[in-house]
Design a protein around this motif. Structure first.
Motif, PDB file in Angstrom:
ATOM      1  N   TRP A  42      63.901 -11.243   0.997  1.00 44.52           N
ATOM      2  CA  TRP A  42      63.904 -12.690   0.822  1.00 44.52           C
ATOM      3  C   TRP A  42      64.905 -13.384   1.735  1.00 44.52           C
ATOM      4  N   ASP A  43      66.004 -12.753   2.026  1.00 41.98           N
ATOM      5  CA  ASP A  43      67.045 -13.416   2.818  1.00 41.98           C
ATOM      6  C   ASP A  43      66.888 -13.212   4.308  1.00 41.98           C
ATOM      7  N   THR A  44      65.968 -12.346   4.723  1.00 39.05           N
ATOM      8  CA  THR A  44      65.905 -11.983   6.142  1.00 39.05           C
ATOM      9  C   THR A  44      64.554 -12.239   6.801  1.00 39.05           C
ATOM     10  N   PHE A  45      63.525 -12.657   6.050  1.00 35.23           N
ATOM     11  CA  PHE A  45      62.217 -12.843   6.693  1.00 35.23           C
ATOM     12  C   PHE A  45      62.215 -14.079   7.590  1.00 35.23           C
ATOM     13  N   ALA A  46      61.414 -14.006   8.666  1.00 40.15           N
ATOM     14  CA  ALA A  46      61.128 -15.185   9.495  1.00 40.15           C
ATOM     15  C   ALA A  46      59.885 -15.879   8.954  1.00 40.15           C
ATOM     16  N   GLU A  52      62.832 -22.168   8.639  1.00 38.38           N
ATOM     17  CA  GLU A  52      62.922 -23.308   9.551  1.00 38.38           C
ATOM     18  C   GLU A  52      63.748 -22.947  10.789  1.00 38.38           C
ATOM     19  N   GLY A  53      63.191 -23.302  11.960  1.00 38.87           N
ATOM     20  CA  GLY A  53      63.853 -22.993  13.223  1.00 38.87           C
ATOM     21  C   GLY A  53      63.563 -21.601  13.745  1.00 38.87           C
ATOM     22  N   ARG A  54      62.946 -20.747  12.919  1.00 39.29           N
ATOM     23  CA  ARG A  54      62.668 -19.380  13.347  1.00 39.29           C
ATOM     24  C   ARG A  54      61.190 -19.034  13.372  1.00 39.29           C
ATOM     25  N   ALA A  55      60.370 -19.833  12.696  1.00 40.54           N
ATOM     26  CA  ALA A  55      58.955 -19.488  12.612  1.00 40.54           C
ATOM     27  C   ALA A  55      58.105 -20.744  12.495  1.00 40.54           C
ATOM     28  N   ALA A  56      56.844 -20.610  12.893  1.00 45.27           N
ATOM     29  CA  ALA A  56      55.866 -21.686  12.781  1.00 45.27           C
ATOM     30  C   ALA A  56      54.527 -21.064  12.424  1.00 45.27           C
ATOM     31  N   ALA A  57      53.642 -21.882  11.851  1.00 44.48           N
ATOM     32  CA  ALA A  57      52.338 -21.349  11.451  1.00 44.48           C
ATOM     33  C   ALA A  57      51.303 -22.455  11.407  1.00 44.48           C
ATOM     34  N   THR A  58      50.061 -22.056  11.582  1.00 42.40           N
ATOM     35  CA  THR A  58      48.920 -22.916  11.319  1.00 42.40           C
ATOM     36  C   THR A  58      48.029 -22.173  10.323  1.00 42.40           C
ATOM     37  N   GLY A  97      47.751 -18.503  11.985  1.00 43.17           N
ATOM     38  CA  GLY A  97      48.461 -18.203  13.226  1.00 43.17           C
ATOM     39  C   GLY A  97      49.953 -18.246  12.980  1.00 43.17           C
ATOM     40  N   LEU A  98      50.676 -17.186  13.348  1.00 39.34           N
ATOM     41  CA  LEU A  98      52.094 -17.050  13.017  1.00 39.34           C
ATOM     42  C   LEU A  98      52.921 -16.774  14.264  1.00 39.34           C
ATOM     43  N   SER A  99      54.048 -17.461  14.381  1.00 40.79           N
ATOM     44  CA  SER A  99      54.964 -17.261  15.492  1.00 40.79           C
ATOM     45  C   SER A  99      56.373 -17.107  14.963  1.00 40.79           C
ATOM     46  N   ALA A 100      57.136 -16.255  15.599  1.00 40.10           N
ATOM     47  CA  ALA A 100      58.543 -16.093  15.227  1.00 40.10           C
ATOM     48  C   ALA A 100      59.377 -16.038  16.484  1.00 40.10           C
ATOM     49  N   ALA A 101      60.456 -16.826  16.526  1.00 43.89           N
ATOM     50  CA  ALA A 101      61.353 -16.809  17.671  1.00 43.89           C
ATOM     51  C   ALA A 101      62.126 -15.507  17.695  1.00 43.89           C
ATOM     52  N   ASP A 102      62.412 -15.023  18.873  1.00 44.17           N
ATOM     53  CA  ASP A 102      63.197 -13.807  19.037  1.00 44.17           C
ATOM     54  C   ASP A 102      64.667 -14.157  18.849  1.00 44.17           C
ATOM     55  N   PRO A 103      65.332 -13.651  17.773  1.00 35.94           N
ATOM     56  CA  PRO A 103      66.727 -14.030  17.533  1.00 35.94           C
ATOM     57  C   PRO A 103      67.683 -13.527  18.603  1.00 35.94           C
TER      58      PRO A 103
END
Length: 205
Positions: A33-37, A113-119, A194-200
């Motif tokens: 829960w604390d680490t997912f993008a 927020e700030g790490r992932a986006a989706a449609t 559609g899922l995107s995650a920024a590379d930390p």
């Protein structure tokens, strides 16, 4: 293409006793829960009640089964009666739900927020799915497409590979890079996420 069968998902009870959640997919794999993008799950909601606050998380909720619910977010009420139509809201908002006519199953997409986006899109009939890469938070990140069979059966076919059948609530995860297009047919409704995650490891901007 990774096939995620509904039959293999463990049920996790909500802390308030109002239902159970079954995780479909999460990024990074195995994240808590604390680490997912991003996290996608199906929730069986059996009674009215408040949602647990999730500050810093954006939620996209889609009613997948049942008559629907009335969702109140920071004092604004919305009736979700159109099955398979997504509704987005901030996870940190004060949120409560009321069942309209018995239990429902919700498809939940949670995004840090700030790490992932989706449609989230509902699909009927035939569609060719072509995963691409996109930018999240100013950084190029991995792209994934998750197909969830919501109503009826969904069939998937990729050139040179056997056809795959998804029964209700089964899912298929397509990840980039090197993901070839997939042709899909559904005799009911499928959710195309559609899922995107920024590379930390990479700086934003």
């Amino acid at each position: 293409m990774r096939i995620l069968r509904a039959a293999g998902r463990p049920a996790m009870p909500w802390s308030n006793g109002g239902g159970v959640t079954r995780e479909v997919a999460v990024h990074p794999p195995g994240a808590g829960w604390d680490t997912f993008a991003w996290r996608v799950s199906l929730a069986d909601v059996t009674r009215d009640g408040p949602y647990s606050p999730l500050p810093g998380v954006r939620r996209i909720l889609t009613v997948a089964d049942g008559a629907g619910l009335e969702l109140t977010v920071d004092g604004t009420t919305r009736r979700l009666t159109d099955r398979c139509r997504p509704f987005a809201f901030p996870g940190g908002a004060e949120t409560g739900s009321r069942l309209l006519d018995g239990p429902v199953v919700n498809l939940n997409v949670m995004l840090r927020e700030g790490r992932a986006a989706a449609t989230v899109e509902r699909v009927r009939g035939r569609r060719v799915v072509e995963p691409v890469r996109r930018s999240v938070g100013g950084a190029e990140g991995p792209e994934a497409v998750l197909i969830v069979a919501v109503e009826g059966d969904t069939r998937l076919r990729r050139a040179g590979e056997p056809e795959v059948r998804l029964a209700r609530f089964d899912a298929a995860l397509l990840a980039v890079p090197d993901a070839a297009p997939v042709e899909m047919w559904t005799d009911g409704t499928a959710a195309l996420i559609g899922l995107s995650a920024a590379d930390p490891a990479r700086p934003e901007g």
